[in-house]
Motif scaffolding. Structure first.
Motif, PDB file in Angstrom:
ATOM      1  N   ASP A  71       0.835  -1.206   0.000  1.00 24.01           N
ATOM      2  CA  ASP A  71       0.000   0.000   0.000  1.00 24.01           C
ATOM      3  C   ASP A  71       0.872   1.260   0.000  1.00 24.01           C
ATOM      4  N   ASP A  72       0.369   2.319  -0.597  1.00 23.60           N
ATOM      5  CA  ASP A  72       1.054   3.620  -0.598  1.00 23.60           C
ATOM      6  C   ASP A  72       2.477   3.517  -1.122  1.00 23.60           C
ATOM      7  N   GLU A 131      -3.541   4.434  -7.134  1.00 27.64           N
ATOM      8  CA  GLU A 131      -4.490   4.898  -6.120  1.00 27.64           C
ATOM      9  C   GLU A 131      -4.901   6.334  -6.407  1.00 27.64           C
TER      10      GLU A 131
HETATM   11 MG    MG Z   1      -3.072   3.459  -0.035  1.00 25.47          MG
END
Ligand code: MG
Ligand code: C2E
Ligand code: MG
Ligand code: MG
Length: 280
Positions: free
Chosen positions: A180-181, A237
């Motif tokens: 994530d990220d 994202e």
């Molecule tokens: Mg994220």
């Protein structure tokens, strides 16, 4: 109790400080109560394939249905949960809710796509997320292939053997692993590949740069090329516009997530068959 000049500031600060401590303690008690008394709700945001616009998965995003404050965003209470040692319990509640929801949809003959859950790095310190996942999956009788796990790069830092083996255990259950990220931490792609991550979710800060500057495109091009050569998929994202979606398609990004496709939705509003998105 106002005292003489020199001392007054100090006392004032002191009072303000203890008031803040009190408020924080109060908020922490409320959060503890919320976790145990079912005030957490999970919203779902689809992730769609750029090849055909079909939903491949949905991300579970927790909210706090606070009795007086309304629906509270996770940025307001996840950090507190982490500091107060409540994150493992919170994570467990979210995973349980997601499994229950998947089982409910399946029982009602709904078309079910996998759901990804965010697991905090601190969850690994306080408990074993692999065990939490295994017991929730078993309790609700769902297919482990319907669960995906999102971990930020910071979870993999320090190369702790406890974390590495927990991640392996999750992997061995047949659960898809997502970073994530991506781009905000310091992990290397080869390290992520070694740990068997399937998907990179590129942080929305890079998506926001896409139509703004050349750097955004350069970054995405490099990441997509490297990720693909290592056998990983790339998700963008925070896609908010068709312009960004088009650039990402031209760069062969695999999937997108963001307000352009859909906001996170309460379970009742999640469509049995999510609408197909077109990028043409
Ligand atoms: Mg994220
Ligand atoms: P995240 O995992 O990176 O989740 C994506 C965040 O971006 C979500 O914020 C989502 O609503 C938001 N978002 C999605 N599309 C767009 C877009 O097009 N534009 C913009 N500006 N934002 C978009 P949210 O729901 O407020 O969650 C924030 C963070 O809280 C998450 O970031 C995640 O780190 C954490 N979080 C959420 N749910 C959980 C949970 O169940 N457990 C844990 N440990 N963390 C969670
Ligand atoms: Mg996430
Ligand atoms: Mg984030």
């Amino acid at each position: 109790s106002v005292k003489t000049s020199g001392k007054r500031n100090y006392c004032f600060f002191d009072a303000e400080f203890s008031e803040r401590l009190r408020a924080r303690h109060q908020y922490e008690m409320e959060l503890r109560y919320a976790i145990e008394h079912d005030q957490l709700v999970v919203h779902y945001q689809p992730r769609v394939s750029m090849a055909n616009g079909i939903t491949t998965s949905m991300e579970a995003l927790v909210r706090w249905h606070h009795p007086t404050r309304g629906l509270v965003e996770p940025s307001e209470f996840i950090p507190l949960a982490e500091e107060a040692g409540l994150i493992a319990r919170l994570g467990e509640r979210v995973i349980d809710k997601v499994c229950a929801q998947l089982a409910f949809w399946a029982r009602h003959g709904r078309h079910v796509v996998p759901v990804s859950v965010n697991v905090s790095a601190l969850h690994f310190q306080d408990a074993d997320p692999a065990q939490t996942l295994a017991s929730c999956i078993a309790r609700h009788g769902i297919d482990p292939g319907l669960i995906e796990v999102e971990l930020t790069e910071s979870s993999m830092m320090g190369d702790s053997e406890t974390v590495a083996s927990a991640i392996r255990a999750i992997r061995n259950m047949g659960i898809t692993l997502l970073v994530d990220d991506f781009g905000t931490g310091y992990s290397s792609l080869s390290q992520l590949q070694r740990m068997d991550f399937d998907v990179l979710k590129v942080d929305r800060a890079f998506t926001a740069q896409l139509e703004q500057s050349r750097e955004g495109t350069v970054f995405y091009t490099a990441i997509i090329t490297m990720a693909h050569s290592l056998g990983m998929k790339v998700v963008a994202e925070g896609v908010e516009s068709i312009g960004q979606a088009r650039v990402l398609k031209s760069l062969e990004c695999d999937e997108i997530q963001g307000y352009f496709v859909s906001r996170p939705l309460p379970p009742s509003e999640v469509q049995p068959l999510a609408p197909q998105v077109s990028f043409a």
